[in-house]
Design a protein around this motif. Structure first.
Motif, PDB file in Angstrom:
ATOM      1  N   ALA C  29       0.845  -1.107  -0.054  1.00 40.20           N
ATOM      2  CA  ALA C  29       0.144   0.131  -0.078  1.00 40.20           C
ATOM      3  C   ALA C  29       0.954   1.136  -0.025  1.00 40.20           C
ATOM      4  O   ALA C  29       0.543   2.291  -0.753  1.00 40.20           O
ATOM      5  N   LYS C  30       1.968   1.161   0.917  1.00 37.96           N
ATOM      6  CA  LYS C  30       2.923   2.468   0.866  1.00 37.96           C
ATOM      7  C   LYS C  30       3.449   2.779  -0.418  1.00 37.96           C
ATOM      8  O   LYS C  30       3.471   3.787  -0.949  1.00 37.96           O
ATOM      9  N   VAL C  33       0.606   4.217  -2.853  1.00 44.69           N
ATOM     10  CA  VAL C  33       0.249   5.451  -2.414  1.00 44.69           C
ATOM     11  C   VAL C  33       1.337   6.606  -2.776  1.00 44.69           C
ATOM     12  O   VAL C  33       1.021   7.773  -3.007  1.00 44.69           O
ATOM     13  N   GLU C  34       2.561   6.241  -2.423  1.00 39.76           N
ATOM     14  CA  GLU C  34       3.682   7.058  -2.496  1.00 39.76           C
ATOM     15  C   GLU C  34       3.876   7.304  -4.260  1.00 39.76           C
ATOM     16  O   GLU C  34       4.292   8.565  -4.663  1.00 39.76           O
ATOM     17  N   ALA C  37      -0.485   8.887  -4.597  1.00 40.08           N
ATOM     18  CA  ALA C  37      -1.321  10.070  -3.776  1.00 40.08           C
ATOM     19  C   ALA C  37      -2.752   9.677  -3.681  1.00 40.08           C
ATOM     20  O   ALA C  37      -3.601  10.450  -3.576  1.00 40.08           O
ATOM     21  N   ILE C  38      -3.013   8.293  -3.283  1.00 37.85           N
ATOM     22  CA  ILE C  38      -4.417   7.943  -3.197  1.00 37.85           C
ATOM     23  C   ILE C  38      -4.366   7.613  -1.597  1.00 37.85           C
ATOM     24  O   ILE C  38      -3.451   7.215  -1.116  1.00 37.85           O
ATOM     25  N   ASN C  39      -5.922   7.336  -1.038  1.00 37.25           N
ATOM     26  CA  ASN C  39      -5.842   6.830   0.183  1.00 37.25           C
ATOM     27  C   ASN C  39      -5.378   5.417   0.319  1.00 37.25           C
ATOM     28  O   ASN C  39      -5.720   4.661  -0.464  1.00 37.25           O
ATOM     29  N   PRO C  40      -4.679   5.050   1.307  1.00 33.00           N
ATOM     30  CA  PRO C  40      -4.123   3.644   1.559  1.00 33.00           C
ATOM     31  C   PRO C  40      -5.273   2.644   1.601  1.00 33.00           C
ATOM     32  O   PRO C  40      -5.310   1.579   1.299  1.00 33.00           O
ATOM     33  N   ASN C  41      -6.211   3.212   2.346  1.00 36.42           N
ATOM     34  CA  ASN C  41      -7.512   2.204   2.654  1.00 36.42           C
ATOM     35  C   ASN C  41      -8.058   1.637   1.252  1.00 36.42           C
ATOM     36  O   ASN C  41      -8.534   0.833   1.192  1.00 36.42           O
TER      37      ASN C  41
END
Lengths: 306, 312, 119
Positions: C29-30, C33-34, C37-41
């Motif tokens: 997930a990290k 999103v890095e 730029a979206i929500n990790p959920n």
């Protein structure tokens, strides 16, 4: 003093919060309760009280009425509580005459849990020299330094006041990616305010709408979008429908009416002349902002979790 | 916090100690040059006409008059910006959201800088005392009787510097901007200085009375004169204006002349000089420094309380 | 389309084209999103959906791993089919069909084929 961490303990919570400056109430009867691990968007027009709310949550302001709580503890001057959260104020204030190295040292000396390795690595990855004076850095670089200060504190709650304002699109993207990366890694809760909704589209999963010092909306973003619909139909049936539903915005022409309503989780039975569609985030926020009286919260507002 | 206090306030601290070093050097050089001046205990007529001591001391003596305003600079540059600059630049939003409560943040800064201020003031006072010592027995050593030497010697400077620093900090806490705080600090300091120097200092203890009959030992040396008063035969105290008024009615026609004074004396009126003997110097020093310190602590407490209150 | 569904779609796409094979580890997930730029959920939700469909499995502390691919064809098959498709398109263009004609024809035939259930 041990601070308990239940899994259902809200990250932050306000109950009937009111803040008054001399004669005016900047916040009135605000009640929100947000679980941990969320990325919260606090939206509202300028002057709605967003900064006041944020300042109250981080202990910079004392409430005139009601309470504010972080992780179940009333916000005050407790240093243990201060250590669990981090704040980046509007315009990201820094000590201009300090070098970047001084700034990191400031963070190290004034904080209990400070990850110096992380801070230095992040600054190096961003290509910022430790020797530069902060005042001489570009706006985007200053924002990154301010963010590094906050992230290196390893907070459980990160509060940011208009973090994307005055940043170019590249810097905005960098900031959001850094925030999301840290959320993925640590599960921290993020609360950020903005008066530009489109910035928050893919990143936030909880929405709070503040308008004229009052909370109009506070809830899980997906649920909110699922529980609101835009209904279009004949104007003569509109009043009847409006009585049955919690209407946020109501636009009429001679023959056509468009209602944006909070329909909740139940299935709606509608006359066949009505058509419905889902609502988008910006549309939803704008509708609430234009109708200050509307609210998706049950009244009267009561505290939720224990 | 120690590092932070130093990092944020190192300029005024360095400038102040640098200034003290320079002043100390000047005083040392000047004082050494005074080694072979003629001195006597008594102030005989030859003494009064011999201006060599005054000439030797001269540049520094005039400078000393101006230096009584130095505490104001301490208030302005150590005190007012402490809170004022944080509010001006909004950095208090950064400083107070780390892991140090704002009460502790301010208390640590006040304790550290307050201690430094007192040390600097004591250095100032000691240097001046030593410099005056090198003029002991001459007309220059008027540390008790003159405004500037008293204010700058002994422990009084420590009291004034601490007081001015506290006024600066309190002004910053009250007004939340450096420039207005500077103005307020200056105003309060000047008023306090005038009040103490022009009035309060004379009454740290009840003055002794000299009716010209003797008391030679208390009248010798660096005596602090308070003023003159006239005692009527029935025991009433008359100030200068009332005394002249009475003289006009009981000794008409004689006015200001010697005959007038003789007439009043004959009627039982006594003219008294009020003064403090030289050995009261240290008592007065402690009184003044003590009072200023108490005020300073009070102002510091006010500043802390006001800062911790978390008002918008 | 909801963001998490877009992610699911992208992973399935990669599986089909053979860019992801059984045993490969999906980005954390990290990592996602890095880049995005979206929500990790959202990422977690997408991976859970993929797990529900049996395509991946999550091993705590190690990551999320592909358990089966889609389509069943290997990389070699893909290369061959791709070449044959290119030839067909080339022939179609030679015959004077434009892109919309070709897409319509393709949609018609593929629809017929799957409806009939025969390869």
């Amino acid at each position: 003093m041990t601070i308990e961490q239940g899994t259902d303990m809200p990250a932050f919570e306000t109950t009937g919060l009111g803040v008054r400056y001399r004669r005016n109430w900047a916040l009135r009867d605000c009640s929100v309760s947000v679980p941990a691990g969320r990325v919260v968007a606090l939206v509202g027009p300028n002057g709605a009280g967003k900064t006041t709310l944020l300042h109250t949550l981080v202990g910079l302001l004392a409430p005139t009425a009601g309470t504010a709580r972080l992780f179940g503890h009333t916000v005050g001057q407790s240093e243990e509580l201060l250590a669990r959260m981090a704040f980046v104020a509007q315009d990201k204030p820094l000590y201009d005459s300090f070098t970047v190295a001084d700034t990191l040292r400031f963070g190290k000396r004034l904080n209990l849990s400070w990850d110096d390795e992380f801070a230095r690595r992040r600054i190096a990855d961003l290509g910022i020299s430790l020797r530069h004076k902060v005042g001489k850095l570009s706006g985007g670089q200053q924002a990154q330094v301010a963010l590094t200060l906050a992230l290196a504190k390893r907070p459980e709650l990160l509060v940011l006041d208009e973090p994307l304002a005055n940043l170019d699109p590249l810097a905005r993207d960098d900031v959001m990616r850094a925030l999301m990366g840290t959320v993925a890694e640590t599960g921290m809760t993020v609360l950020l305010s903005s008066h530009v909704v489109s910035d928050l589209l893919n990143t936030c999963d909880w929405l709070v709408v503040l308008n004229g010092g009052r909370v109009q909306v506070s809830g899980d973003l997906e649920e909110l979008l699922a529980e609101h619909r835009v209904l279009s139909g004949p104007a003569e049936l509109a009043d009847g429908l409006a009585r049955r539903l919690q209407v946020v915005s109501d636009t009429r022409s001679d023959r056509q009416a468009t209602l944006l309503a909070h329909v909740g989780t139940e299935r709606l039975t509608l006359d066949s002349r009505w058509s419905e569609r889902p609502v988008g985030l910006e549309e939803l926020v704008l509708a609430y902002l234009r109708s200050p009286e509307a609210s998706s919260l049950p009244r009267p507002s009561l505290a939720t979790s224990a | 916090m120690l590092w932070l206090t130093w990092r944020q306030h190192r300029v005024p601290v360095l400038v102040t100690f640098g200034f003290l070093a320079l002043l100390g050097l000047l005083m040392l050089i000047n004082g050494l040059g005074a080694a072979d001046l003629p001195r006597t205990g008594a102030s005989g007529p030859e003494m009064m006409l011999d201006m060599t001591a005054q000439r030797q001391a001269e540049p520094l003596r005039s400078v000393l008059e101006f230096l009584i305003l130095v505490p104001a600079l301490v208030g302005l540059f150590w005190g007012a910006p402490l809170l004022g600059r944080e509010f001006d630049r909004k950095t208090q939003l950064l400083a107070w959201t780390q892991s140090v409560s704002r009460g502790r943040w301010l208390a640590m800064k006040l304790a550290t800088l307050g201690t430094l201020v007192v040390v600097a003031g004591l250095i100032m006072g000691t240097m001046t005392s030593l410099w005056l010592d090198s003029y002991a027995g001459t007309q220059v050593d008027t540390r008790f009787s003159q405004v500037a030497p008293f204010t700058m010697s002994g422990i009084a400077p420590a009291g004034w510097w601490l007081f001015a620093f506290a006024v600066g900090v309190a002004s910053g806490a009250l007004l939340r901007r450096t420039m207005p705080a500077i103005a307020l600090t200056l105003a309060v300091f000047v008023i306090a200085l005038i009040g103490v120097v022009g009035f309060a200092r004379d009454y740290y203890a009840p003055p002794l009375q000299d009716d010209g009959q003797g008391n030679a030992d208390t009248l010798s040396g660096d005596v602090r004169s308070v003023g003159r008063t006239t005692i009527a035969p029935d025991g009433r105290e008359l100030d200068a204006a009332d005394a002249r008024y009475e003289q006009a009615s009981v000794c008409p026609g004689k006015d200001q002349s010697l005959a007038g004074l003789e007439c009043m004396k004959a009627l039982g009126y006594r003219e008294i000089a009020l003064y403090h003997p030289a050995d009261r110097y240290w008592r007065f020093q402690w009184t003044e420094a003590g009072a200023l310190s108490v005020l300073a602590v009070g102002l510091g407490g006010f500043a802390v309380r006001r800062t911790v209150r978390q008002r918008p | 389309m909801a963001t998490y569904l877009q992610l699911v779609h992208q992973v399935k796409h990669a599986l089909r084209l053979g860019m992801l094979e059984t045993g490969d580890r999906l980005p954390t997930a990290k990592e996602v999103v890095e880049k995005l730029a979206i929500n990790p959920n959202t990422v977690s939700k997408a991976y859970r959906e993929l797990e529900r469909e049996g395509l991946v499995t999550g091993k705590p502390g190690l990551g999320t791993f592909v358990t089966r691919t889609l389509g069943g064809a290997g990389l070699a098959d893909h290369a061959r089919l791709r070449r044959e498709l290119q030839n067909w398109i080339h022939a179609g263009r030679e015959a004077g069909l434009d892109i919309e004609d070709l897409e319509a024809l393709f949609a018609l035939v593929i629809g017929d084929s799957f409806r009939e259930g025969i390869a």
